[in-house]
Design a protein around this motif. Structure first.
Motif, PDB file in Angstrom:
ATOM      1  N   GLY A   1      -4.215   8.704   4.258  1.00  0.00           N
ATOM      2  CA  GLY A   1      -4.830   7.388   4.322  1.00  0.00           C
ATOM      3  C   GLY A   1      -3.940   6.325   4.915  1.00  0.00           C
ATOM      4  N   LEU A   2      -2.715   6.695   5.321  1.00  0.00           N
ATOM      5  CA  LEU A   2      -1.781   5.732   5.885  1.00  0.00           C
ATOM      6  C   LEU A   2      -2.192   5.383   7.317  1.00  0.00           C
ATOM      7  CD1 LEU A   2       0.982   4.210   5.574  1.00  0.00           C
ATOM      8  CD2 LEU A   2       2.025   6.214   6.629  1.00  0.00           C
TER       9      LEU A   2
ATOM     10  N   ASP B   1       0.850  -1.187   0.000  1.00  0.00           N
ATOM     11  CA  ASP B   1       0.000   0.000   0.000  1.00  0.00           C
ATOM     12  C   ASP B   1       0.886   1.236   0.000  1.00  0.00           C
ATOM     13  OD1 ASP B   1      -2.300  -1.599   0.144  1.00  0.00           O
ATOM     14  OD2 ASP B   1      -2.188  -1.687   2.340  1.00  0.00           O
ATOM     15  N   TRP B   2       0.652   2.123  -0.955  1.00  0.00           N
ATOM     16  CA  TRP B   2       1.462   3.317  -1.136  1.00  0.00           C
ATOM     17  C   TRP B   2       0.574   4.557  -1.124  1.00  0.00           C
ATOM     18  CZ3 TRP B   2       6.780   2.988  -1.453  1.00  0.00           C
ATOM     19  CH2 TRP B   2       7.300   1.692  -1.625  1.00  0.00           C
ATOM     20  N   TYR B   3       1.133   5.634  -0.589  1.00  0.00           N
ATOM     21  CA  TYR B   3       0.384   6.890  -0.503  1.00  0.00           C
ATOM     22  C   TYR B   3       1.291   8.005  -1.007  1.00  0.00           C
ATOM     23  CZ  TYR B   3      -2.463   3.892   2.397  1.00  0.00           C
ATOM     24  OH  TYR B   3      -3.231   2.843   2.852  1.00  0.00           O
ATOM     25  N   ARG B   4       0.721   8.857  -1.859  1.00  0.00           N
ATOM     26  CA  ARG B   4       1.526   9.846  -2.566  1.00  0.00           C
ATOM     27  C   ARG B   4       1.277  11.256  -2.034  1.00  0.00           C
ATOM     28  NH1 ARG B   4       0.810  10.993  -8.975  1.00  0.00           N
ATOM     29  NH2 ARG B   4      -1.064  12.009  -8.169  1.00  0.00           N
ATOM     30  N   PHE B   5       2.346  12.042  -1.986  1.00  0.00           N
ATOM     31  CA  PHE B   5       2.231  13.469  -1.695  1.00  0.00           C
ATOM     32  C   PHE B   5       3.269  14.196  -2.555  1.00  0.00           C
ATOM     33  CE2 PHE B   5       5.377  11.819   1.252  1.00  0.00           C
ATOM     34  CZ  PHE B   5       6.361  12.789   1.293  1.00  0.00           C
TER      35      PHE B   5
ATOM     36  N   PHE C   1      -0.808  14.400   9.148  1.00  0.00           N
ATOM     37  CA  PHE C   1      -0.668  14.483   7.695  1.00  0.00           C
ATOM     38  C   PHE C   1      -0.720  13.091   7.072  1.00  0.00           C
ATOM     39  CE2 PHE C   1       2.125  14.410   3.944  1.00  0.00           C
ATOM     40  CZ  PHE C   1       1.465  15.324   3.131  1.00  0.00           C
ATOM     41  N   LEU C   2      -0.046  12.130   7.693  1.00  0.00           N
ATOM     42  CA  LEU C   2      -0.060  10.768   7.155  1.00  0.00           C
ATOM     43  C   LEU C   2      -1.461  10.167   7.232  1.00  0.00           C
ATOM     44  CD1 LEU C   2       3.296   9.360   8.586  1.00  0.00           C
ATOM     45  CD2 LEU C   2       2.829  10.173   6.273  1.00  0.00           C
TER      46      LEU C   2
ATOM     47  N   TYR D   1       6.846  14.419  -6.775  1.00  0.00           N
ATOM     48  CA  TYR D   1       6.054  13.455  -6.010  1.00  0.00           C
ATOM     49  C   TYR D   1       6.939  12.500  -5.212  1.00  0.00           C
ATOM     50  CZ  TYR D   1       1.900  14.980  -8.519  1.00  0.00           C
ATOM     51  OH  TYR D   1       0.853  15.740  -9.011  1.00  0.00           O
ATOM     52  N   TYR D   2       6.453  12.184  -4.007  1.00  0.00           N
ATOM     53  CA  TYR D   2       7.080  11.189  -3.141  1.00  0.00           C
ATOM     54  C   TYR D   2       6.019  10.189  -2.687  1.00  0.00           C
ATOM     55  CZ  TYR D   2      11.415  13.838  -2.939  1.00  0.00           C
ATOM     56  OH  TYR D   2      12.593  14.458  -3.270  1.00  0.00           O
TER      57      TYR D   2
END
Length: 388
Positions: free
Chosen positions: A192-193, A169-173, A187-188, A271-272
């Protein structure tokens, strides 16, 4: 007749894989003025079509196009019998001292132009060493032609079957500017983390926001790289509300030598990607403290820039410009340097372009004082755009 045929075959074989050789004498003249519209540069020159001046980098090159009937071996170039003579620093004129190399850096490339083959030889005719500056007076070049002599190009690309993003599972910012960022638990959670697990599992991946290099031979990672982060408060294995992450993120505001710009021409966001699955994440390590006495640094060089991509004057290419002066002919841009050393000189670089059929002048002022005028000659019918 039976004895002639083997001789002809032998001669044909040597011709296919022959070595080409040439002697070059460079006829130098004193530094003279070169004009680009109303912009001028004083540089040392030599009498040859091989003379090339890069007015932006302020360096000169010796470029030679040699017509070919077949492909040449780019790795077979040898420069010998080099003869130099000293050149004073005062004779370098407006050339960039920092751009002058320690060796001639000769290169050889295959070039196709209008269905014709050329061997393109390029080198730096002025070098510097411990004794000062020297200019190249003459040299001999040799290289091999014949496609079978070309050394194979090694494939340095590391193959991979799956990206790191292929599982989990990955979440982008994203970020826009380079700097150290603080990431909180809240923030995390907004991303959705799930932060209820062990915070030591948290990992951040990303390659930053710089543009890809134009040359395929320049290394660039083929997959996302994990970034070292500092997790404050992770030792207890719980992500408390007061815990946070610090890491350096690279935005889209990096200087790019290929395009001569601070702005990413193709993206406005860097993006990270963050995940909390798998092994423990990469963390910043303590470095060994230096020993010995310290040296106090009281001054340092700093720079600021204003660059926005708004106008492409000729509507093609990678060169963009900012504000137009067609209506508002006076504009102000503020720069603030804290604790500036007023006794030290400041360098001001302005890049501008004009597309007008009348003579155009751009006046530059700094702190109410005239820093200089940039003049553009009028365009003629079917002429190009003047860039300075």
């Amino acid at each position: 007749m039976k004895k002639i045929l083997p001789i002809l075959l032998t001669l044909f074989s040597c011709t296919c894989f022959a070595q080409q050789r040439g002697e070059v004498v460079i006829d130098w003249i004193e530094k003279t003025e070169m004009s680009f519209g109303t912009y001028t540069m004083n540089v040392p020159q030599f009498k040859s079509d091989s003379f090339y001046l890069d007015s932006y980098k302020k360096e000169i090159l010796f470029n030679l196009n040699l017509p070919q009937s077949t492909t040449i071996d780019e790795n077979s170039l040898q420069i010998t019998n080099t003869v130099y003579e000293p050149i004073l620093a005062s004779q370098l004129g407006d050339l960039s001292i920092g751009a002058i190399p320690n060796q001639i850096n000769a290169t050889l490339r295959n070039v196709n132009a209008r269905d014709k083959k050329f061997a393109f030889l390029s080198l730096s005719p002025i070098i510097k060493d411990a004794s000062g500056f020297k200019k190249l007076k003459s040299f001999t070049y040799t290289f091999t032609n014949g496609s079978s002599r070309i050394a194979p190009i090694a494939n340095n690309v590391t193959a991979f079957s799956n990206s790191v993003l292929a599982s989990g599972d990955w979440y982008r910012f994203y970020v826009e500017k380079s700097g150290v960022y603080k990431i909180s638990k809240g923030f995390l959670n907004q991303l959705g983390l799930n932060t209820s697990g062990d915070p030591r599992k948290i990992k951040i991946y990303g390659n930053g926001g710089r543009m890809l290099p134009l040359l395929n031979s320049t290394f660039y990672p083929s997959d996302l790289a994990e970034n070292a982060i500092q997790m404050i408060g992770e030792d207890d294995g719980i992500f408390n509300d007061s815990d946070y992450i610090l890491f350096y993120a690279e935005g889209v505001d990096n200087w790019n030598e290929d395009s001569q710009t601070h702005s990413n021409l193709y993206a406005s966001k860097s993006y990270y990607y963050v995940t909390a699955q798998g092994d423990d994440g990469k963390r910043m390590l303590d470095i060994q403290q230096p020993s010995g006495s310290s040296t106090l640094i009281s001054t340092f060089d700093d720079y600021q820039y204003h660059e926005v991509d708004l106008v492409n004057v000729v509507r093609t290419g990678r060169k963009w410009f900012g504000e137009s002066f067609n209506v508002d002919n006076e504009q102000e841009f503020e720069f603030e340097f804290p604790n500036i050393v007023t006794s030290s000189p400041m360098n001001l670089l302005v890049t501008a372009a004009a597309a007008a059929f009348t003579t155009t002048t751009l006046k530059v002022e700094a702190n109410g004082q005239i820093a200089g005028n940039i003049g553009f000659s009028a365009l003629t019918s079917n002429s190009g755009v003047e860039l300075i």
